[in-house]
Design an enzyme around this catalytic site. Structure first.
Site, PDB file in Angstrom:
ATOM      1  N   GLN A   1      15.145   1.503  -4.909  1.00  0.00           N
ATOM      2  CA  GLN A   1      15.501   0.106  -5.150  1.00  0.00           C
ATOM      3  C   GLN A   1      16.799  -0.040  -5.933  1.00  0.00           C
ATOM      4  OE1 GLN A   1      13.367  -2.744  -3.954  1.00  0.00           O
ATOM      5  NE2 GLN A   1      13.119  -0.914  -2.700  1.00  0.00           N
TER       6      GLN A   1
ATOM      7  N   GLY B   1       1.647   0.995  -4.923  1.00  0.00           N
ATOM      8  CA  GLY B   1       0.525   0.128  -4.595  1.00  0.00           C
ATOM      9  C   GLY B   1      -0.791   0.880  -4.531  1.00  0.00           C
TER      10      GLY B   1
ATOM     11  N   LYS C   1      16.648  -1.233 -14.977  1.00  0.00           N
ATOM     12  CA  LYS C   1      16.534   0.194 -15.302  1.00  0.00           C
ATOM     13  C   LYS C   1      16.776   1.062 -14.073  1.00  0.00           C
ATOM     14  CE  LYS C   1      12.228   0.869 -13.448  1.00  0.00           C
ATOM     15  NZ  LYS C   1      11.523   2.022 -12.861  1.00  0.00           N
TER      16      LYS C   1
ATOM     17  N   ARG D   1      12.527   8.085  -8.704  1.00  0.00           N
ATOM     18  CA  ARG D   1      13.087   8.339  -7.372  1.00  0.00           C
ATOM     19  C   ARG D   1      14.553   7.931  -7.281  1.00  0.00           C
ATOM     20  NH1 ARG D   1       9.802   3.875  -3.822  1.00  0.00           N
ATOM     21  NH2 ARG D   1       8.085   4.870  -4.907  1.00  0.00           N
ATOM     22  N   ASN D   2      14.973   6.908  -8.038  1.00  0.00           N
ATOM     23  CA  ASN D   2      16.365   6.476  -7.990  1.00  0.00           C
ATOM     24  C   ASN D   2      17.288   7.563  -8.532  1.00  0.00           C
ATOM     25  OD1 ASN D   2      16.355   3.415  -7.180  1.00  0.00           O
ATOM     26  ND2 ASN D   2      14.657   3.657  -8.595  1.00  0.00           N
TER      27      ASN D   2
ATOM     28  N   SER E   1       0.826  -1.217   0.000  1.00  0.00           N
ATOM     29  CA  SER E   1       0.000   0.000   0.000  1.00  0.00           C
ATOM     30  C   SER E   1       0.854   1.258   0.000  1.00  0.00           C
ATOM     31  CB  SER E   1      -0.913   0.006   1.226  1.00  0.00           C
ATOM     32  OG  SER E   1      -0.142  -0.106   2.422  1.00  0.00           O
ATOM     33  N   GLY E   2       2.034   1.170  -0.610  1.00  0.00           N
ATOM     34  CA  GLY E   2       2.880   2.348  -0.730  1.00  0.00           C
ATOM     35  C   GLY E   2       2.393   3.250  -1.855  1.00  0.00           C
ATOM     36  N   ASN E   3       3.272   4.078  -2.355  1.00  0.00           N
ATOM     37  CA  ASN E   3       2.937   5.017  -3.415  1.00  0.00           C
ATOM     38  C   ASN E   3       2.450   4.290  -4.669  1.00  0.00           C
ATOM     39  OD1 ASN E   3       4.611   7.094  -5.699  1.00  0.00           O
ATOM     40  ND2 ASN E   3       2.935   7.819  -4.433  1.00  0.00           N
TER      41      ASN E   3
END
EC number: 1.1.1.8
Length: 392
Positions: free
Chosen positions: A341, A47, A248, A312-313, A43-45
């Site tokens: 990640q 999800g 990626k 975000r990476n 239930s993160g961003n």
């Protein structure tokens, strides 16, 4: 209705079952299967963005899906309130997707096993380092005919070389393989150029489903995710789809480093090109027989470009260079409790390449890991690009 229009038995007094099936059709009017129950694990961003889509599509196909979508939520206290209660009462994930309304048929459940009970489709969308622990809690709790689909962009490094023929791959195990190995169910994957905030804003985008049993499972999964603004293409080359989604993020870290160093778009374009070359070679080495066309799907070049400019990476790695802070500090400041990640995937990729003696053949992947680990200065990345085997 006249007797000539109704199939009858020989005595004309009652209908035979076979006559009814011939008249109405076995797959249309008479339903032989109950609607599929769907659970979103995470239930993160990302999800929560996907929950907006799945909550809508399940209501659009009531014959195919149960209208209630359960979403497993790792309970947190946010502004003095339980996150699960906020989601169920106000239909908003105020921590990970604030300002966006979740469909009222999406129900937050804090007990993992309870959230999956009776479900026919499991949608995995959690950080990849938590997959094993989650699956182990579900062993024996779900039917063997349950379908799973992973939206997780990462890989698993099997240090013991046990499991799905990982020894020849230096310990490489895909997340889909890990789920299948533990739960003994079929697992497909969904990847693509899908930045979660834009998906949540209903901006037009595409995604790729990798489904080994395309004919059997592909149509249902496409219905679950396909909308006017979230266009799905289903391919059978699932391994390539999944590896593109994982690798990626490593390339995006390199793009972030060059942004932090002040280089322009030309340098970033070189990072993207060389990163794509390493990705194709990596896939072909560890999973021979990949389809080159898959790299031209949304999961391939499109996702790579998007992540190297907006993910975000990239953002975290740019700040890592500019601030001189640790990766953990930057993540804490920028990602609102989530993690990038890319650095973890880079480490896992490096370990498996090193174990099989291939790290020198993938200098960009290797450099990203060493920079994240403090073994190489970010400024050395450009030398790595300059001396890349592609230029020799």
């Amino acid at each position: 209705m006249s007797s000539s229009r109704i199939p009858q038995c020989e005595n004309s007094s009652r209908l035979s079952l076979s006559s009814i099936f011939r008249y109405f059709g076995t797959t249309s009017t008479i339903a032989t299967m109950s609607p599929k129950k769907v659970t979103i694990i995470g239930s993160g961003n990302w999800g929560s963005a996907i929950a907006r889509i799945v909550g809508s599509t399940t209501k659009s196909f009531p014959d195919e899906f149960d209208p209630t979508v359960r979403m497993w939520v790792f309970e947190e206290i946010v502004n003095g309130e339980k996150l699960s209660e906020v989601i169920n009462n106000r239909h908003e994930n105020i921590k990970y997707l604030p300002g966006k309304v979740l469909p009222n048929n999406v129900v937050a459940v804090t007990d993992l096993v309870e959230s999956c009970e009776g479900s026919n489709v499991l949608v995995f969308v959690v950080p990849h380092q938590f997959v094993k622990g989650i699956c182990e809690k579900l062993v024996g709790k779900i039917p063997a005919d349950t379908q799973a689909i992973s939206l997780i962009k990462g890989i698993s490094f099997d240090k013991t070389n046990q499991g799905v023929s990982t020894e020849k791959r230096g310990g490489l195990k895909l997340i889909s393989e890990e789920i299948k190995e533990i739960l003994k169910i079929e697992v497909s994957v969904l990847m693509g150029a899908n930045l979660a905030p834009e998906v949540a804003n209903d901006n037009f985008c595409e995604a790729t489903i990798g489904c080994k049993r395309k004919a059997e499972d592909g149509p249902l999964l496409k219905k679950l995710f396909h909308t006017d603004n979230f266009r799905i293409n289903v391919v059978e080359d699932a391994h390539t789809v999944e590896l593109c989604g994982a690798l990626k993020n490593v390339v995006a870290c390199a793009a972030g480093f060059t942004d932090g160093l002040g280089y322009g778009d030309n340098t970033k374009a070189a990072v993207i090109r060389l990163g794509l070359m390493e990705t194709t070679k990596f896939v072909e080495h560890y999973y021979p027989g990949s389809n080159l066309q898959t790299f031209f799907e949304s999961c391939g070049i499109a996702d790579l470009i998007t992540t190297c400019y907006g993910g975000r990476n990239r953002k975290v790695c740019e700040a890592f260079v500019k601030t001189g802070k640790s990766m953990a500090e930057v993540e804490k400041e920028l990602l609102n409790g989530q993690s990038a990640q890319g650095p973890l995937t880079a480490e896992e990729v490096y370990l498996m390449m090193h174990k099989t003696g291939l790290d020198a053949k993938f200098p960009l992947f290797t450099a990203v890991h060493k920079i994240c680990a403090g073994e190489m200065k970010p400024a050395e990345l450009v030398d790595c690009l300059r001396n890349h085997p592609e230029h020799m």
